[in-house]
Structure formats: structure tokens, C-alpha cells
Design a protein around this motif. Structure first.
Motif, PDB file in Angstrom:
ATOM      1  N   LYS A 110       0.841  -1.201   0.000  1.00 11.53           N
ATOM      2  CA  LYS A 110       0.000   0.000   0.000  1.00 11.53           C
ATOM      3  C   LYS A 110       0.878   1.254   0.000  1.00 11.53           C
ATOM      4  N   THR A 111       1.914   1.251   0.823  1.00 19.44           N
ATOM      5  CA  THR A 111       2.829   2.396   0.887  1.00 19.44           C
ATOM      6  C   THR A 111       3.561   2.583  -0.433  1.00 19.44           C
ATOM      7  N   VAL A 112       4.070   1.492  -0.997  1.00 17.65           N
ATOM      8  CA  VAL A 112       4.787   1.579  -2.280  1.00 17.65           C
ATOM      9  C   VAL A 112       3.869   2.127  -3.362  1.00 17.65           C
ATOM     10  N   ARG A 113       2.668   1.600  -3.453  1.00 16.92           N
ATOM     11  CA  ARG A 113       1.742   1.996  -4.523  1.00 16.92           C
ATOM     12  C   ARG A 113       1.219   3.418  -4.360  1.00 16.92           C
ATOM     13  N   GLU A 114       0.792   3.763  -3.142  1.00 15.15           N
ATOM     14  CA  GLU A 114       0.107   5.037  -2.940  1.00 15.15           C
ATOM     15  C   GLU A 114       1.038   6.197  -2.611  1.00 15.15           C
ATOM     16  N   LYS A 115       2.047   5.965  -1.795  1.00 15.36           N
ATOM     17  CA  LYS A 115       2.879   7.072  -1.314  1.00 15.36           C
ATOM     18  C   LYS A 115       4.208   7.212  -2.046  1.00 15.36           C
ATOM     19  N   ILE A 116       4.831   6.100  -2.388  1.00 18.59           N
ATOM     20  CA  ILE A 116       6.168   6.188  -2.984  1.00 18.59           C
ATOM     21  C   ILE A 116       6.098   6.314  -4.496  1.00 18.59           C
ATOM     22  N   LEU A 117       5.436   5.367  -5.177  1.00 14.88           N
ATOM     23  CA  LEU A 117       5.401   5.382  -6.644  1.00 14.88           C
ATOM     24  C   LEU A 117       4.148   6.025  -7.225  1.00 14.88           C
ATOM     25  N   LYS A 118       3.162   6.317  -6.383  1.00 18.10           N
ATOM     26  CA  LYS A 118       1.940   7.000  -6.833  1.00 18.10           C
ATOM     27  C   LYS A 118       1.415   6.370  -8.125  1.00 18.10           C
ATOM     28  N   THR A 119       1.089   5.073  -8.038  1.00 15.67           N
ATOM     29  CA  THR A 119       0.775   4.288  -9.228  1.00 15.67           C
ATOM     30  C   THR A 119      -0.504   4.729  -9.951  1.00 15.67           C
ATOM     31  N   ARG A 120      -1.409   5.395  -9.282  1.00  7.97           N
ATOM     32  CA  ARG A 120      -2.611   5.890  -9.995  1.00  7.97           C
ATOM     33  C   ARG A 120      -2.220   6.957 -11.008  1.00  7.97           C
ATOM     34  N   ALA A 121      -1.322   7.829 -10.634  1.00 12.58           N
ATOM     35  CA  ALA A 121      -0.880   8.892 -11.544  1.00 12.58           C
ATOM     36  C   ALA A 121       0.198   8.403 -12.509  1.00 12.58           C
ATOM     37  N   HIS A 122       0.926   7.375 -12.112  1.00 12.18           N
ATOM     38  CA  HIS A 122       2.052   6.867 -12.916  1.00 12.18           C
ATOM     39  C   HIS A 122       1.931   5.347 -13.029  1.00 12.18           C
ATOM     40  N   PRO A 123       1.038   4.862 -13.911  1.00 14.18           N
ATOM     41  CA  PRO A 123       0.736   3.431 -13.963  1.00 14.18           C
ATOM     42  C   PRO A 123       1.772   2.561 -14.674  1.00 14.18           C
ATOM     43  N   ALA A 124       2.845   3.139 -15.180  1.00 13.99           N
ATOM     44  CA  ALA A 124       3.834   2.317 -15.881  1.00 13.99           C
ATOM     45  C   ALA A 124       5.252   2.821 -15.624  1.00 13.99           C
ATOM     46  N   ILE A 125       6.162   1.872 -15.557  1.00 13.99           N
ATOM     47  CA  ILE A 125       7.601   2.134 -15.555  1.00 13.99           C
ATOM     48  C   ILE A 125       8.099   1.592 -16.884  1.00 13.99           C
ATOM     49  N   ARG A 126       8.889   2.371 -17.605  1.00 12.90           N
ATOM     50  CA  ARG A 126       9.319   1.958 -18.949  1.00 12.90           C
ATOM     51  C   ARG A 126      10.835   1.979 -19.087  1.00 12.90           C
ATOM     52  N   PHE A 127      11.333   0.995 -19.848  1.00 15.38           N
ATOM     53  CA  PHE A 127      12.749   0.940 -20.186  1.00 15.38           C
ATOM     54  C   PHE A 127      12.865   0.819 -21.697  1.00 15.38           C
ATOM     55  N   ARG A 128      13.820   1.565 -22.253  1.00 12.15           N
ATOM     56  CA  ARG A 128      14.134   1.498 -23.684  1.00 12.15           C
ATOM     57  C   ARG A 128      15.639   1.554 -23.825  1.00 12.15           C
ATOM     58  N   SER A 129      16.196   0.542 -24.479  1.00 15.38           N
ATOM     59  CA  SER A 129      17.649   0.526 -24.641  1.00 15.38           C
ATOM     60  C   SER A 129      18.076   1.573 -25.660  1.00 15.38           C
ATOM     61  N   THR A 130      19.294   2.075 -25.452  1.00 13.10           N
ATOM     62  CA  THR A 130      19.882   3.040 -26.387  1.00 13.10           C
ATOM     63  C   THR A 130      21.197   2.536 -26.960  1.00 13.10           C
ATOM     64  N   GLY A 131      21.698   1.416 -26.430  1.00 14.58           N
ATOM     65  CA  GLY A 131      22.939   0.836 -26.929  1.00 14.58           C
ATOM     66  C   GLY A 131      23.281  -0.436 -26.190  1.00 14.58           C
ATOM     67  N   ALA A 132      24.073  -1.256 -26.828  1.00 15.97           N
ATOM     68  CA  ALA A 132      24.496  -2.517 -26.212  1.00 15.97           C
ATOM     69  C   ALA A 132      25.922  -2.818 -26.626  1.00 15.97           C
ATOM     70  N   ALA A 133      26.647  -3.527 -25.759  1.00 19.88           N
ATOM     71  CA  ALA A 133      28.032  -3.895 -26.054  1.00 19.88           C
ATOM     72  C   ALA A 133      28.372  -5.172 -25.303  1.00 19.88           C
ATOM     73  N   GLY A 134      29.364  -5.886 -25.810  1.00 20.35           N
ATOM     74  CA  GLY A 134      29.830  -7.087 -25.134  1.00 20.35           C
ATOM     75  C   GLY A 134      29.517  -8.331 -25.934  1.00 20.35           C
ATOM     76  N   SER A 135      29.475  -9.432 -25.230  1.00 19.72           N
ATOM     77  CA  SER A 135      29.209 -10.730 -25.841  1.00 19.72           C
ATOM     78  C   SER A 135      28.106 -11.411 -25.036  1.00 19.72           C
ATOM     79  N   PRO A 136      27.563 -12.516 -25.518  1.00 20.72           N
ATOM     80  CA  PRO A 136      26.544 -13.210 -24.723  1.00 20.72           C
ATOM     81  C   PRO A 136      27.019 -13.576 -23.313  1.00 20.72           C
ATOM     82  N   ALA A 137      28.301 -13.838 -23.147  1.00 18.38           N
ATOM     83  CA  ALA A 137      28.828 -14.221 -21.832  1.00 18.38           C
ATOM     84  C   ALA A 137      28.858 -13.056 -20.850  1.00 18.38           C
ATOM     85  N   ALA A 138      28.961 -11.837 -21.335  1.00 14.29           N
ATOM     86  CA  ALA A 138      29.003 -10.645 -20.480  1.00 14.29           C
ATOM     87  C   ALA A 138      28.699  -9.427 -21.347  1.00 14.29           C
ATOM     88  N   PHE A 139      27.543  -8.818 -21.121  1.00 11.86           N
ATOM     89  CA  PHE A 139      27.170  -7.668 -21.932  1.00 11.86           C
ATOM     90  C   PHE A 139      26.615  -6.552 -21.045  1.00 11.86           C
TER      91      PHE A 139
END
Length: 181
Positions: free
Chosen positions: A87-116
Motif C-alpha cells: 500500500k505504501t509503495v503503490r500510494e505514497k512512494i510510486l503513486k501508481t494511480r498517476a504513474h501506472p507504468a515504468i518503462r525501459f528502452r535501450s539506447t545501446g548494447a556492447a559485449g558478448s553473450p557471456a558478459a554484456f
């Protein structure tokens, strides 16, 4: 053989978890929390021939966080504690009613499958900041992590006992996913 594959990401593919720590003089009274995201989706386009051409997007429903573990503390975490935390996380900290989504979009990548690394933009509560994701692919598993410093996104970490108990500013995000194309 194609070197580029596209994967759907979400709860059916594996877990996306957040881990918090404690700080302050009263930290022994609190708990280190592990929360799992129940509703999220995304896509990973992985180019093994040219990792820099890889891309990731994700959208997280912050109202779907579930407390799966609470370590430490003077007393064990109760079901009532879990409900109050969410309840605290949703209502007071992240205010999920006003901000219903967290989004990530990559801008670049580097490395190999073993470590990227994947550089990207993370939007929380309408604030977009850069973030680095570190990971690896082993067999058919994609695992990794990123650290989010809450205050960089304008989030005031939870505190109690007149500020003597605080959630640490750094939150670790971890993922463990099956790659099924």
C-alpha cells in the motif's frame, strides 16, 4: 543460421525482481525486501553477430509488485506487514494511480553473450534517466541486473521511526528469463 532473434519478455519467461536494503540507526528493526513484478512485458532483439544492434524494451506495472521475501528485522515479516508495504509503495512512494507504468528502452548494447551491458533510458513517475543493465546469456537463460538510485528519479525512499529507519536509496533490479523464440 540467423544471428538475430526476437524474444517476448514477461512473467511467462521468468522473474523480474527488486531488492531493497536498509539504512539508518534503526535499520535492524526493518527488513531487506524482495519484490517480484507480476505484470510486465517487453521484447529483446538479440543480434549475436553485432551485439551493438541488439535492443530491449520493457513496460512494468508498478501496482503489480508482490513482496516475496523480507529478510532481517527484529521480528518476522507478517502478512499484514506485506499488505502495508505494498500500500505504501503503490500510494505514497510510486503513486501508481498517476504513474501506472515504468518503462525501459535501450539506447545501446556492447559485449558478448557471456558478459554484456545495455545502456538505456528508464522512466519512473514521468522522470527519465539513463541506466546500465549488466547481463549474460547462458544456454537458453538471460540473467542480469541493474541498480536504480531512487533519488535520481525524484523518489524519496521510505523512512520510519523519525527517519532512524530508511530504505536504502539503491534498489537492485534482477531478472532471470528463459529465451524461447
Amino acid at each position: 543460421m540467423a544471428l538475430t532473434r526476437t524474444y517476448a519478455l514477461g512473467p511467462a519467461a521468468g522473474t523480474l525482481r527488486l531488492r531493497t536494503g536498509r539504512s539508518g540507526l534503526g535499520r535492524r528493526a526493518g527488513h531487506d525486501l524482495t519484490m517480484e513484478v507480476a505484470r510486465w512485458s517487453g521484447e529483446a532483439v538479440i543480434d549475436l553477430g553485432d551485439p551493438s544492434a541488439s535492443a530491449v524494451t520493457a513496460e512494468i506495472d508498478p501496482a503489480s509488485f508482490e513482496v516475496v521475501e523480507g529478510g532481517g528485522g527484529v521480528v518476522a515479516l507478517t502478512a499484514a506487514d506485506r499488505i502495508e508495504i505494498l500500500k505504501t509503495v503503490r500510494e505514497k512512494i510510486l503513486k501508481t494511480r498517476a504513474h501506472p507504468a515504468i518503462r525501459f528502452r535501450s539506447t545501446g548494447a556492447a559485449g558478448s553473450p557471456a558478459a554484456f551491458t545495455v545502456e538505456g533510458e528508464l522512466t519512473i513517475m514521468g522522470v527519465t534517466r539513463p541506466v546500465t543493465v549488466r547481463g549474460r546469456i547462458f544456454d537458453d537463460r538471460l540473467t542480469g541486473e541493474a541498480t536504480v538510485v531512487q533519488s535520481r528519479w525524484g523518489i524519496k525512499p521510505y523512512s520510519a521511526l523519525f527517519g532512524q529507519l530508511r530504505v536504502a536509496d539503491e534498489v537492485k533490479i534482477e531478472f532471470d528469463l528463459a529465451l524461447a523464440g
